[in-house]
Design a protein around this motif. Sequence first.
Motif, PDB file in Angstrom:
ATOM      1  N   UNK A   1      17.589   1.582  13.547  1.00 15.57           N
ATOM      2  CA  UNK A   1      18.821   1.429  14.322  1.00 15.57           C
ATOM      3  C   UNK A   1      19.984   0.917  13.510  1.00 15.57           C
ATOM      4  N   UNK A   2      20.092   1.374  12.247  1.00 16.51           N
ATOM      5  CA  UNK A   2      21.173   0.937  11.366  1.00 16.51           C
ATOM      6  C   UNK A   2      22.062   2.133  11.028  1.00 16.51           C
ATOM      7  N   UNK A   3      23.358   1.971  11.214  1.00 15.05           N
ATOM      8  CA  UNK A   3      24.296   3.044  10.877  1.00 15.05           C
ATOM      9  C   UNK A   3      24.960   2.825   9.518  1.00 15.05           C
ATOM     10  N   UNK A   4      24.993   1.577   9.066  1.00 17.80           N
ATOM     11  CA  UNK A   4      25.616   1.240   7.794  1.00 17.80           C
ATOM     12  C   UNK A   4      24.591   1.470   6.671  1.00 17.80           C
ATOM     13  N   UNK A   5      24.700   2.612   5.984  1.00 18.35           N
ATOM     14  CA  UNK A   5      23.702   2.971   4.974  1.00 18.35           C
ATOM     15  C   UNK A   5      23.749   2.056   3.762  1.00 18.35           C
ATOM     16  N   UNK A   6      24.945   1.582   3.405  1.00 22.08           N
ATOM     17  CA  UNK A   6      25.061   0.657   2.273  1.00 22.08           C
ATOM     18  C   UNK A   6      24.333  -0.649   2.567  1.00 22.08           C
ATOM     19  N   UNK A   7      24.532  -1.167   3.778  1.00 18.41           N
ATOM     20  CA  UNK A   7      23.848  -2.396   4.196  1.00 18.41           C
ATOM     21  C   UNK A   7      22.343  -2.197   4.195  1.00 18.41           C
ATOM     22  N   UNK A   8      21.910  -1.039   4.708  1.00 20.72           N
ATOM     23  CA  UNK A   8      20.472  -0.798   4.801  1.00 20.72           C
ATOM     24  C   UNK A   8      19.856  -0.640   3.415  1.00 20.72           C
ATOM     25  N   UNK A   9      20.596  -0.025   2.504  1.00 16.99           N
ATOM     26  CA  UNK A   9      20.122   0.101   1.123  1.00 16.99           C
ATOM     27  C   UNK A   9      19.869  -1.265   0.497  1.00 16.99           C
ATOM     28  N   UNK A  10      20.758  -2.213   0.796  1.00 15.95           N
ATOM     29  CA  UNK A  10      20.578  -3.575   0.287  1.00 15.95           C
ATOM     30  C   UNK A  10      19.265  -4.166   0.785  1.00 15.95           C
ATOM     31  N   UNK A  11      18.992  -4.012   2.085  1.00 20.10           N
ATOM     32  CA  UNK A  11      17.757  -4.574   2.646  1.00 20.10           C
ATOM     33  C   UNK A  11      16.517  -3.885   2.074  1.00 20.10           C
ATOM     34  N   UNK A  12      16.606  -2.580   1.859  1.00 20.51           N
ATOM     35  CA  UNK A  12      15.473  -1.870   1.259  1.00 20.51           C
ATOM     36  C   UNK A  12      15.222  -2.352  -0.167  1.00 20.51           C
ATOM     37  N   UNK A  13      16.302  -2.631  -0.896  1.00 20.74           N
ATOM     38  CA  UNK A  13      16.133  -3.159  -2.259  1.00 20.74           C
ATOM     39  C   UNK A  13      15.421  -4.508  -2.237  1.00 20.74           C
ATOM     40  N   UNK A  14      15.744  -5.353  -1.252  1.00 18.19           N
ATOM     41  CA  UNK A  14      15.086  -6.659  -1.137  1.00 18.19           C
ATOM     42  C   UNK A  14      13.599  -6.491  -0.834  1.00 18.19           C
TER      43      UNK A  14
END
Length: 210
Positions: A166-179
């Motif tokens: 449920x995330x639309x901000x792909x840049x934000x989600x990329x950050x969380x995936x990196x973590x």
Amino acid sequence: MVKVLIAEDDNDLRQNMVDILQLEGYEVIGVVSAEDAISACEKQTFDIALLDLVMPGMTGVEAISNLRQLNPFLAIIIVTAYATVETAVDAMKKGADSVITKPFNSGELIVNLRRTLQEKELLKSSGDIDPDSVYSALANSLRRETLKQLGSHKKLKFMDLCRLVGVEDHTKFNFHLRQLKKAGLVMQNESKIYILTNTGQFVLQNHNLS
């Protein structure tokens, strides 16, 4: 041929593991103690070692540093009947690549071993996991939901994972995936599809992510 070392003091379980992996085409040697595992590694080079956590004498975790001195690229799985997230994090801090919980069936053993070997190849080029980051990764609800979705669907493309979480901000989600990747909980396979690592599977099964 992939060479596997198994250190397990339960004779029946050790032989069963040897038989399973030999049928899969691996070259396998079984020993009864951590000390014997170290001796075996002094004589030849293995690709992966499965070490029982609790054995008479040295524990599986205590043996890791000795084995790594002999073979820095050895993949190591700790086998334990005493499974907690703390156990896994401690084993990782000491150098284990993953943890598998007893009892397990032949399918779980084979999948775990294959995934650990695959992760080890990736880690050779990406640096070591920081196990302390596991807890900080779990502190975020979006990351917990990502783990749960990957646990349910097994493997997901980036856009499908975005939609399910449920995330639309792909840049934000990329950050969380990196973590999550840094914490060693999530990885991408050769097709760039996201999957849980062994540690991610373990944490999902043994930690309340609600």
